[in-house]
Write a protein that holds these residues in place. Structure first.
Motif, mmCIF file in Angstrom:
data_model
loop_
_atom_site.group_PDB
_atom_site.id
_atom_site.type_symbol
_atom_site.label_atom_id
_atom_site.label_comp_id
_atom_site.label_asym_id
_atom_site.label_seq_id
_atom_site.Cartn_x
_atom_site.Cartn_y
_atom_site.Cartn_z
ATOM 1 N N PRO A 114 33.670 40.540 38.534
ATOM 2 C CA PRO A 114 34.088 40.690 40.044
ATOM 3 C C PRO A 114 34.585 38.839 40.140
ATOM 4 C CG PRO A 114 32.131 40.782 39.900
ATOM 5 C CD PRO A 114 32.467 40.214 38.903
ATOM 6 N N GLY A 115 35.908 38.575 41.204
ATOM 7 C CA GLY A 115 36.937 37.467 41.318
ATOM 8 C C GLY A 115 37.913 37.500 40.427
ATOM 9 N N LEU A 116 38.296 38.283 39.688
ATOM 10 C CA LEU A 116 39.496 38.442 38.459
ATOM 11 C C LEU A 116 39.894 39.713 39.012
ATOM 12 C CD1 LEU A 116 38.275 37.268 35.174
ATOM 13 C CD2 LEU A 116 39.419 36.108 37.479
ATOM 14 N N ASP A 117 40.895 39.642 40.524
ATOM 15 C CA ASP A 117 41.091 40.517 41.194
ATOM 16 C C ASP A 117 42.783 40.068 41.297
ATOM 17 O OD1 ASP A 117 41.528 38.963 43.006
ATOM 18 O OD2 ASP A 117 39.768 40.137 44.148
ATOM 19 N N ALA A 118 43.704 39.607 40.563
ATOM 20 C CA ALA A 118 44.999 39.334 40.848
ATOM 21 C C ALA A 118 46.029 39.892 39.519
ATOM 22 C CB ALA A 118 45.316 37.903 40.871
ATOM 23 N N GLN B 297 30.858 33.807 34.208
ATOM 24 C CA GLN B 297 32.075 34.372 35.274
ATOM 25 C C GLN B 297 33.670 34.292 34.698
ATOM 26 O OE1 GLN B 297 31.031 35.443 38.481
ATOM 27 N NE2 GLN B 297 29.592 35.504 37.266
ATOM 28 N N GLN B 298 34.736 35.233 35.389
ATOM 29 C CA GLN B 298 36.032 34.161 34.813
ATOM 30 C C GLN B 298 36.150 34.752 33.790
ATOM 31 O OE1 GLN B 298 36.391 33.868 38.686
ATOM 32 N NE2 GLN B 298 38.200 32.574 37.378
ATOM 33 N N CYS B 299 36.032 35.540 33.586
ATOM 34 C CA CYS B 299 35.842 36.705 32.273
ATOM 35 C C CYS B 299 36.569 37.827 32.223
ATOM 36 C CB CYS B 299 34.003 37.188 31.276
ATOM 37 S SG CYS B 299 33.976 37.619 29.530
ATOM 38 N N ALA C 37 36.716 38.862 23.796
ATOM 39 C CA ALA C 37 36.160 38.402 25.371
ATOM 40 C C ALA C 37 36.965 37.334 25.508
ATOM 41 C CB ALA C 37 34.130 38.047 25.929
ATOM 42 N N THR C 38 37.483 36.686 27.036
ATOM 43 C CA THR C 38 37.864 35.445 26.830
ATOM 44 C C THR C 38 37.993 35.337 28.847
ATOM 45 O OG1 THR C 38 39.820 34.150 26.819
ATOM 46 C CG2 THR C 38 40.341 36.345 27.667
ATOM 47 N N THR C 39 37.953 33.691 28.544
ATOM 48 C CA THR C 39 37.942 33.206 30.521
ATOM 49 C C THR C 39 39.405 33.184 30.971
ATOM 50 O OG1 THR C 39 37.135 31.226 29.832
ATOM 51 C CG2 THR C 39 35.919 33.288 29.701
ATOM 52 N N VAL C 40 38.919 32.346 31.980
ATOM 53 C CA VAL C 40 40.540 31.781 32.200
ATOM 54 C C VAL C 40 40.007 31.392 34.030
ATOM 55 C CG1 VAL C 40 42.045 34.259 32.415
ATOM 56 C CG2 VAL C 40 40.506 33.527 34.064
ATOM 57 N N ALA C 41 40.439 30.275 34.266
ATOM 58 C CA ALA C 41 39.961 28.831 34.579
ATOM 59 C C ALA C 41 40.081 29.137 36.430
ATOM 60 C CB ALA C 41 40.760 27.703 34.815
ATOM 61 N N HIS C 42 41.304 29.903 36.048
ATOM 62 C CA HIS C 42 41.368 30.469 37.860
ATOM 63 C C HIS C 42 41.870 32.572 37.654
ATOM 64 C CE1 HIS C 42 43.062 26.229 37.869
ATOM 65 N NE2 HIS C 42 41.846 25.663 38.616
ATOM 66 N N ASN C 43 41.785 32.590 39.376
ATOM 67 C CA ASN C 43 42.129 34.388 39.237
ATOM 68 C C ASN C 43 43.800 33.859 39.715
ATOM 69 O OD1 ASN C 43 41.759 36.359 40.001
ATOM 70 N ND2 ASN C 43 41.347 36.209 42.203
ATOM 71 N N SER C 44 44.451 33.726 38.578
ATOM 72 C CA SER C 44 46.071 34.757 39.404
ATOM 73 C C SER C 44 46.471 35.348 37.965
ATOM 74 C CB SER C 44 46.765 32.902 38.676
ATOM 75 O OG SER C 44 46.854 32.476 37.219
ATOM 76 N N ARG C 45 47.068 36.181 38.614
ATOM 77 C CA ARG C 45 48.303 36.863 37.171
ATOM 78 C C ARG C 45 48.604 36.350 36.472
ATOM 79 N NH1 ARG C 45 52.085 39.548 35.402
ATOM 80 N NH2 ARG C 45 52.371 41.828 35.441
ATOM 81 N N ARG C 46 49.483 35.053 36.611
ATOM 82 C CA ARG C 46 49.526 34.315 34.814
ATOM 83 C C ARG C 46 48.400 34.052 34.307
ATOM 84 N NH1 ARG C 46 49.496 29.622 33.289
ATOM 85 N NH2 ARG C 46 48.757 29.250 35.438
ATOM 86 N N GLU C 47 47.387 33.921 34.414
ATOM 87 C CA GLU C 47 46.194 33.491 33.513
ATOM 88 C C GLU C 47 45.879 34.775 33.041
ATOM 89 O OE1 GLU C 47 43.915 30.023 34.598
ATOM 90 O OE2 GLU C 47 44.978 28.953 35.896
ATOM 91 N N ILE C 48 46.161 35.389 34.042
ATOM 92 C CA ILE C 48 44.280 36.711 33.037
ATOM 93 C C ILE C 48 45.558 37.620 32.491
ATOM 94 C CG2 ILE C 48 44.161 38.992 34.501
ATOM 95 C CD1 ILE C 48 43.213 38.016 36.758
ATOM 96 N N MET C 49 47.419 37.667 32.913
ATOM 97 C CA MET C 49 47.526 38.282 32.050
ATOM 98 C C MET C 49 47.724 37.435 30.531
ATOM 99 S SD MET C 49 48.821 41.136 33.091
ATOM 100 C CE MET C 49 50.107 41.620 32.191
ATOM 101 N N GLU C 50 47.967 35.568 30.267
ATOM 102 C CA GLU C 50 48.346 35.170 29.120
ATOM 103 C C GLU C 50 47.504 35.206 28.797
ATOM 104 O OE1 GLU C 50 49.335 31.066 30.148
ATOM 105 O OE2 GLU C 50 51.350 31.682 30.564
ATOM 106 N N TYR D 82 45.297 42.896 36.633
ATOM 107 C CA TYR D 82 44.610 44.517 35.828
ATOM 108 C C TYR D 82 45.136 44.057 34.080
ATOM 109 C CZ TYR D 82 44.524 47.973 39.157
ATOM 110 O OH TYR D 82 44.452 48.556 40.650
ATOM 111 N N PRO D 83 43.980 43.258 33.844
ATOM 112 C CA PRO D 83 43.791 43.107 32.227
ATOM 113 C C PRO D 83 44.590 44.302 31.346
ATOM 114 C CG PRO D 83 42.169 42.659 32.895
ATOM 115 C CD PRO D 83 42.530 43.595 34.052
ATOM 116 N N ALA D 84 44.520 45.253 31.800
ATOM 117 C CA ALA D 84 44.616 46.224 30.799
ATOM 118 C C ALA D 84 46.789 46.422 31.093
ATOM 119 C CB ALA D 84 44.514 48.124 30.496
ATOM 120 N N ALA D 85 47.081 45.256 32.114
ATOM 121 C CA ALA D 85 48.651 45.655 32.219
ATOM 122 C C ALA D 85 49.089 43.838 31.059
ATOM 123 C CB ALA D 85 48.929 44.570 33.312
ATOM 124 N N ALA D 86 48.662 43.590 30.819
ATOM 125 C CA ALA D 86 49.434 42.660 29.436
ATOM 126 C C ALA D 86 49.262 43.102 28.477
ATOM 127 C CB ALA D 86 47.279 41.917 29.431
#
Length: 126
Positions: free
Chosen positions: A50-54, A84-86, A8-21, A56-60
């Motif tokens: 919920p809230g991370l919709d920018a 949150q943001q996980c 598991a990991t977290t992101v600071a913002h709901n952005s595609r870049r952050e979720i993918m990285e 699909y983590p699987a795309a990473a």
């Protein structure tokens, strides 16, 4: 035998870049810690709170070149006081390694989920 490798990991913002990285960082750490090869993976499940919709983590995983593995994404339950943001990952891995040798990986803010599995805890640091 199939073993589950959790992470598991977290992101600071709901952005595609952050979720993918963050997801790619997590997958790379899980793969590296366990010596996982794509040919030995049955499937990978991804969840996002919920809230991370920018993105699909699987795309990473696809961007890392894992194009033949079965991937599935889900939305995590919206739990009061939950982290949150996980992004969470569960790799179903065909391996002969015993359960005690599996290295689960929790990064960034997700270390609170399993502090006993954080890299410093594995090395015996306080």
């Amino acid at each position: 035998m199939i073993r589950g490798v959790r992470g598991a990991t977290t992101v600071a913002h709901n952005s595609r870049r952050e979720i993918m990285e963050a997801t790619q960082e997590l997958l790379a750490a899980m793969i590296d810690a366990n010596g996982i090869a794509e040919d030995d993976v049955a499937s990978i499940l991804f969840t996002a709170t919920p809230g991370l919709d920018a993105a699909y983590p699987a795309a990473a995983a696809r961007e890392l070149g894992w194009t033949r593995t079965a991937l599935m994404g889900f939305q995590e339950a919206d739990v009061i006081d939950g982290l949150q943001q996980c992004v969470r990952v569960l790799i179903h891995w065909n391996t002969d390694k015993p359960m005690d040798e599996i290295q689960h990986v929790f990064l960034r803010g997700a270390v609170v989920l399993r502090p006993d599995l954080a890299p410093s805890a594995r090395r015996g640091e306080a």
